[in-house]
Design a protein around this motif. Structure first.
Motif, mmCIF file in Angstrom:
data_model
loop_
_atom_site.group_PDB
_atom_site.id
_atom_site.type_symbol
_atom_site.label_atom_id
_atom_site.label_comp_id
_atom_site.label_asym_id
_atom_site.label_seq_id
_atom_site.Cartn_x
_atom_site.Cartn_y
_atom_site.Cartn_z
ATOM 1 N N ILE A 112 0.746 -1.110 0.077
ATOM 2 C CA ILE A 112 -0.038 -0.025 0.066
ATOM 3 C C ILE A 112 0.646 1.433 -0.145
ATOM 4 C CG2 ILE A 112 -1.624 1.304 1.488
ATOM 5 C CD1 ILE A 112 -2.804 -1.413 2.355
ATOM 6 N N ALA A 113 1.756 1.261 0.732
ATOM 7 C CA ALA A 113 2.855 2.370 0.932
ATOM 8 C C ALA A 113 3.350 2.441 -0.301
ATOM 9 C CB ALA A 113 3.742 2.329 2.014
ATOM 10 N N LEU A 114 3.890 1.781 -1.146
ATOM 11 C CA LEU A 114 4.652 1.790 -2.386
ATOM 12 C C LEU A 114 3.658 2.322 -3.683
ATOM 13 C CD1 LEU A 114 6.960 -1.206 -2.366
ATOM 14 C CD2 LEU A 114 7.651 1.228 -2.222
ATOM 15 N N VAL A 115 2.421 1.800 -3.546
ATOM 16 C CA VAL A 115 1.327 2.350 -4.636
ATOM 17 C C VAL A 115 1.135 3.942 -4.218
ATOM 18 C CG1 VAL A 115 -0.831 2.183 -5.130
ATOM 19 C CG2 VAL A 115 0.425 0.077 -4.674
ATOM 20 N N PHE A 116 0.900 4.159 -2.852
ATOM 21 C CA PHE A 116 0.992 5.610 -2.611
ATOM 22 C C PHE A 116 2.100 6.527 -3.047
ATOM 23 C CE2 PHE A 116 1.456 9.149 0.752
ATOM 24 C CZ PHE A 116 -0.063 9.829 0.149
ATOM 25 N N ILE A 117 3.308 5.861 -2.689
ATOM 26 C CA ILE A 117 4.486 6.660 -3.205
ATOM 27 C C ILE A 117 4.645 6.966 -4.568
ATOM 28 C CG2 ILE A 117 7.075 6.295 -3.259
ATOM 29 C CD1 ILE A 117 6.788 4.866 -0.264
ATOM 30 N N PHE A 118 4.380 5.971 -5.303
ATOM 31 C CA PHE A 118 4.582 6.029 -6.824
ATOM 32 C C PHE A 118 3.289 6.686 -7.429
ATOM 33 C CE2 PHE A 118 7.817 2.924 -5.792
ATOM 34 C CZ PHE A 118 8.844 3.458 -6.058
ATOM 35 N N GLU A 119 2.423 6.934 -6.754
ATOM 36 C CA GLU A 119 1.056 7.698 -7.417
ATOM 37 C C GLU A 119 1.394 9.198 -7.229
ATOM 38 O OE1 GLU A 119 -1.458 6.956 -9.174
ATOM 39 O OE2 GLU A 119 -0.734 5.215 -9.406
ATOM 40 N N ASN A 120 2.411 9.552 -6.346
ATOM 41 C CA ASN A 120 2.651 10.859 -6.073
ATOM 42 C C ASN A 120 4.090 11.478 -6.915
ATOM 43 O OD1 ASN A 120 0.524 12.041 -4.086
ATOM 44 N ND2 ASN A 120 1.164 10.140 -3.293
ATOM 45 N N ARG A 121 3.777 12.068 -8.054
ATOM 46 C CA ARG A 121 5.013 12.179 -8.776
ATOM 47 C C ARG A 121 5.303 13.885 -9.066
ATOM 48 N NH1 ARG A 121 3.026 7.821 -12.995
ATOM 49 N NH2 ARG A 121 1.316 9.235 -13.025
ATOM 50 N N GLU A 122 4.534 14.541 -8.510
ATOM 51 C CA GLU A 122 4.885 16.124 -8.893
ATOM 52 C C GLU A 122 6.198 16.343 -7.945
ATOM 53 O OE1 GLU A 122 1.749 15.581 -5.723
ATOM 54 O OE2 GLU A 122 1.767 15.158 -7.811
ATOM 55 N N ASN A 123 6.786 17.433 -8.498
ATOM 56 C CA ASN A 123 7.663 17.986 -7.774
ATOM 57 C C ASN A 123 7.479 19.042 -6.756
ATOM 58 O OD1 ASN A 123 10.087 16.925 -9.440
ATOM 59 N ND2 ASN A 123 10.075 18.645 -10.563
ATOM 60 N N VAL A 124 8.051 18.858 -5.481
ATOM 61 C CA VAL A 124 7.502 19.843 -4.180
ATOM 62 C C VAL A 124 9.016 20.341 -3.961
ATOM 63 C CG1 VAL A 124 5.638 18.630 -3.652
ATOM 64 C CG2 VAL A 124 7.831 17.623 -2.966
ATOM 65 N N LYS A 125 9.040 21.447 -3.175
ATOM 66 C CA LYS A 125 9.970 21.978 -2.445
ATOM 67 C C LYS A 125 9.935 21.442 -1.103
ATOM 68 C CE LYS A 125 10.489 26.350 -4.808
ATOM 69 N NZ LYS A 125 10.309 27.802 -4.837
ATOM 70 N N ILE A 126 10.961 21.144 -0.566
ATOM 71 C CA ILE A 126 11.279 20.431 0.799
ATOM 72 C C ILE A 126 12.295 21.173 1.521
ATOM 73 C CG2 ILE A 126 11.790 18.367 2.206
ATOM 74 C CD1 ILE A 126 10.703 16.797 -0.248
ATOM 75 N N ARG A 127 12.192 21.761 2.682
ATOM 76 C CA ARG A 127 13.265 22.484 3.584
ATOM 77 C C ARG A 127 13.854 21.362 4.435
ATOM 78 N NH1 ARG A 127 14.522 27.227 4.700
ATOM 79 N NH2 ARG A 127 12.730 28.103 3.630
ATOM 80 N N LEU A 128 15.112 21.262 4.083
ATOM 81 C CA LEU A 128 15.806 20.340 5.152
ATOM 82 C C LEU A 128 16.804 20.976 6.215
ATOM 83 C CD1 LEU A 128 17.268 18.001 2.205
ATOM 84 C CD2 LEU A 128 15.335 17.363 3.921
#
Length: 88
Positions: A32-48
Motif C-alpha cells: 500500500i505504501a509503495l502504491v501511494f509513493i509512486f502515485e505522487n510524482r509531482e515536484n515539491v519544495k522541501i526544507r531540510l
C-alpha cells in the motif's frame, strides 16, 4: 494399507504458520505504501533544516518510508536482544 503415525506428518496450513502471520501485515502495508509513493510524482519544495530542495514527492516519501523501516528494524533487534539476555 494403513499409515502409521511415523509416516504421517501433521500438515500446518500455510496461513497459520507463525512466520507467515508476522510477515503478512508487513507485506500488505509495504504494498500500500509503495502504491501511494509512486502515485505522487509531482515536484515539491522541501526544507531540510537549512537548505530548501526541489525534488519529486515520490523520492521524499520513499526516503521517509526507508528511514521508518530502518527505525523499525533497529527497534525490533534491540527488543529481541533484550529478551534473550539471561541473568547470570
Amino acid at each position: 494399507m494403513a499409515q502409521t503415525s511415523s509416516d504421517h506428518k501433521a500438515h500446518t496450513p500455510f496461513l497459520s504458520r507463525p512466520g507467515v502471520r508476522r510477515l503478512a501485515p508487513f507485506v500488505l502495508i509495504t504494498a500500500i505504501a509503495l502504491v501511494f509513493i509512486f502515485e505522487n510524482r509531482e515536484n515539491v519544495k522541501i526544507r531540510l533544516l537549512v537548505p530548501e530542495v526541489t525534488m519529486p514527492l515520490w523520492g521524499a516519501l520513499l526516503i521517509a518510508w526507508g528511514l521508518g523501516m530502518l527505525a523499525c528494524a533497529v527497534t525490533l533487534r534491540r527488543r529481541r536482544s533484550r529478551h534473550t539476555r539471561r541473568p547470570q
